[in-house]
Each structure stands twice: as C-alpha cells, then as structure tokens.
Motif scaffolding. Sequence first.
Motif, PDB file in Angstrom:
ATOM      1  N   GLN A 162     -73.043 -47.651  31.474  1.00  0.00           N
ATOM      2  CA  GLN A 162     -73.574 -48.299  30.282  1.00  0.00           C
ATOM      3  C   GLN A 162     -73.542 -47.334  29.081  1.00  0.00           C
ATOM      4  O   GLN A 162     -73.185 -47.711  27.975  1.00  0.00           O
ATOM      5  CB  GLN A 162     -75.002 -48.747  30.559  1.00  0.00           C
ATOM      6  N   LYS A 163     -73.895 -46.095  29.343  1.00  0.00           N
ATOM      7  CA  LYS A 163     -73.893 -45.070  28.300  1.00  0.00           C
ATOM      8  C   LYS A 163     -72.481 -44.843  27.776  1.00  0.00           C
ATOM      9  O   LYS A 163     -72.261 -44.706  26.576  1.00  0.00           O
ATOM     10  CB  LYS A 163     -74.417 -43.748  28.880  1.00  0.00           C
ATOM     11  N   GLN A 164     -71.549 -44.771  28.729  1.00  0.00           N
ATOM     12  CA  GLN A 164     -70.151 -44.567  28.379  1.00  0.00           C
ATOM     13  C   GLN A 164     -69.636 -45.728  27.544  1.00  0.00           C
ATOM     14  O   GLN A 164     -68.959 -45.545  26.540  1.00  0.00           O
ATOM     15  CB  GLN A 164     -69.293 -44.464  29.654  1.00  0.00           C
ATOM     16  N   ARG A 165     -69.972 -46.942  28.006  1.00  0.00           N
ATOM     17  CA  ARG A 165     -69.478 -48.139  27.313  1.00  0.00           C
ATOM     18  C   ARG A 165     -70.046 -48.243  25.907  1.00  0.00           C
ATOM     19  O   ARG A 165     -69.420 -48.794  25.016  1.00  0.00           O
ATOM     20  CB  ARG A 165     -69.803 -49.386  28.123  1.00  0.00           C
ATOM     21  N   ALA A 166     -71.256 -47.691  25.715  1.00  0.00           N
ATOM     22  CA  ALA A 166     -71.891 -47.751  24.400  1.00  0.00           C
ATOM     23  C   ALA A 166     -71.137 -46.913  23.371  1.00  0.00           C
ATOM     24  O   ALA A 166     -71.337 -47.063  22.169  1.00  0.00           O
ATOM     25  CB  ALA A 166     -73.337 -47.284  24.499  1.00  0.00           C
ATOM     26  N   LYS A 167     -70.253 -46.033  23.842  1.00  0.00           N
ATOM     27  CA  LYS A 167     -69.448 -45.237  22.905  1.00  0.00           C
ATOM     28  C   LYS A 167     -68.324 -46.060  22.294  1.00  0.00           C
ATOM     29  O   LYS A 167     -67.640 -45.598  21.393  1.00  0.00           O
ATOM     30  CB  LYS A 167     -68.838 -44.032  23.640  1.00  0.00           C
ATOM     31  N   MET A 168     -68.125 -47.258  22.868  1.00  0.00           N
ATOM     32  CA  MET A 168     -66.998 -48.079  22.426  1.00  0.00           C
ATOM     33  C   MET A 168     -67.432 -49.426  21.883  1.00  0.00           C
ATOM     34  O   MET A 168     -68.213 -50.135  22.521  1.00  0.00           O
ATOM     35  CB  MET A 168     -66.052 -48.320  23.618  1.00  0.00           C
ATOM     36  N   GLY A 169     -66.915 -49.768  20.708  1.00  0.00           N
ATOM     37  CA  GLY A 169     -67.109 -51.108  20.175  1.00  0.00           C
ATOM     38  C   GLY A 169     -65.906 -51.944  20.567  1.00  0.00           C
ATOM     39  O   GLY A 169     -64.800 -51.419  20.673  1.00  0.00           O
ATOM     40  N   PHE A 170     -66.116 -53.243  20.807  1.00  0.00           N
ATOM     41  CA  PHE A 170     -65.013 -54.117  21.217  1.00  0.00           C
ATOM     42  C   PHE A 170     -65.037 -55.360  20.336  1.00  0.00           C
ATOM     43  O   PHE A 170     -66.046 -56.056  20.294  1.00  0.00           O
ATOM     44  CB  PHE A 170     -65.181 -54.499  22.693  1.00  0.00           C
ATOM     45  N   VAL A 171     -63.953 -55.597  19.639  1.00  0.00           N
ATOM     46  CA  VAL A 171     -63.863 -56.788  18.789  1.00  0.00           C
ATOM     47  C   VAL A 171     -62.789 -57.711  19.351  1.00  0.00           C
ATOM     48  O   VAL A 171     -61.649 -57.303  19.564  1.00  0.00           O
ATOM     49  CB  VAL A 171     -63.548 -56.413  17.327  1.00  0.00           C
ATOM     50  N   PHE A 172     -63.175 -58.952  19.628  1.00  0.00           N
ATOM     51  CA  PHE A 172     -62.293 -59.927  20.261  1.00  0.00           C
ATOM     52  C   PHE A 172     -61.674 -60.859  19.222  1.00  0.00           C
ATOM     53  O   PHE A 172     -62.083 -60.908  18.071  1.00  0.00           O
ATOM     54  CB  PHE A 172     -63.079 -60.796  21.247  1.00  0.00           C
TER      55      PHE A 172
END
Length: 244
Positions: free
Chosen positions: A77-87
């Motif tokens: 979760q911490k790792q994923r929070a470093k990335m924004g994802f725009v669809f």
Amino acid sequence: MIKLEHINKSFGSLHAVKDANLNVEKGEIICLIGPSGSGKSTLLRCINGLEVPESGTVTIDGQVLNTSDKKSAKELQKQRAKMGFVFQHFNLFPHMTVLKNLTLAPVQVLGRTQEEAEAKGRELLERVGLADKADSYPNSLSGGQKQRVAIARSLAMEPQIMLFDEPTSALDPEMVGEVLDVMKELATSGMTMMVVTHEMGFAREVATRVIFLDEGQILEEATPEEIFKAPKHPRTKEFLSKVL
Ligand code: ADP
Ligand code: MG
C-alpha cells in the motif's frame, strides 16, 4: 525510479506481457505505444500492483513491489501510494464536489487536516485551470474538465510517479488539448511519467523515450526523434504508418 525485470503476465493461455525489461530514471517521460491488445495497460497495471505478474520483479524507487506476500500488504500500500494512476474514464466520486474529490484521500490516508487538504486542493485546481470549479459537482463538468480534476486528485496524494492509461481516448476531440497541456506542464515540472497514448504529437513533443509494444513484447525503445523518423523494427514501421 521504475525498474522492470523479466515481467511476465498471462490471462489463462494468453501471454499478455512477455519478459518485459525497462529502466525509468527520475523525471523521465515514457510513452507506451502499440496496437490495441498489445499489453500496454497490463504492463502499466503491473507497475502499480493492479495486476500481479507471475514472474519478474518490479522495483519502485529502489524497493521491490511485493505483491505475492499477504503479510506485506501494508508495504504494498505504501509503495502504491508513490504512484498516481489516471485512467481513460475518470472515476470521480459523483456525489462529492470537485474540492471534496481532491481532499478526501489526503485527509483519510495521508492524515492531512481539512484546512491543509483544502489549501492544497485549491492550489492544484488552479494548476489545472479549474480554480472556479471547486464547488461544482463532477456531472456539471465537461469530459476534459473531469479528466483535469482526476489528474489533480492524483497529484493531491503527492505521488513520485504518474501513470496514465489513455487519458484522452474517451474525450471529444476538442477537449484533448486541454488535458495534454496539463500533462505537458506536469512533465516540465520534473514528474516521472509513464503514458499509454495514441497521441503521437504528444509523444513526439514530450517523451524522453518511446516504447513500442506488440503482442506483449517490447519490440523497440528509442527517443521520439529516432522512432518517428526511422523506426527500426518492421512492426513499429507498420504501426506508425497507420497512426501517423
Ligand atoms: P492494450 O492496453 O495494449 O490494448 P491490454 O493490456 O489491455 O492491451 O491487453 C492485452 C491482452 O490481454 C489482450 O489480449 C486482452 O484481451 C488481454 N487481457 C487484458 N486484461 C485481461 C483480463 N483481466 N482478463 C483476460 N484477458 C485480459
Ligand atoms: Mg489498454
């Protein structure tokens, strides 16, 4: 910032991503191009853990993304929070104002105060040219405006990397430019970005590198200059001759 080593992902008997290797430096803008079904979305989704590859390693900012181990769910979760994802589709919360869309996660996940989150939210709306829409509801916005809010909402989480999956593909043509302009500004600000796109003008202008995928494989990787002027692989040539 992003390192992919021997990434493989299958859906049943379909080998969607085949032994993908890639190194992305901080501040790079990578554009992923290729035919429909070539594995662009799957590759992008493997980077932020939305898909779990059956083999290979994803390393983000020096840390391996561990998706297999349930005990490391918090780490992930911490790792994923470093990335924004725009669809392609914006997925804004329809029952919340634009500003609320931007402040919800920073308050609930990052522990910001409401005041901090709102100040930051308004700053971001200003940045994407929508300062006057803070109190509007998503349904009253155009597609281009919604996508700019979606980008601002991602940025509100202070990501180090922004991933975009065909962010302009669902927009009416006259709204594509305003979204690309926001992305260009973001690119110049030093954000590390990976962008799946069919907007070859954007790739040519903004990308530090262009990656061509075909049938799950990275077939060519070059500067925009190289790939658009003199594509090396015959499949890249064929693809570009159709889209340019
Ligand atoms: P692209 O984004 O380049 O159009 P995708 O990554 O979406 O390609 O898809 C690559 C291949 O994997 C396609 O053949 C697609 O049908 C298949 N695929 C993607 N996601 C799934 C899924 N969740 N289940 C089954 N097949 C999938
Ligand atoms: Mg796709």
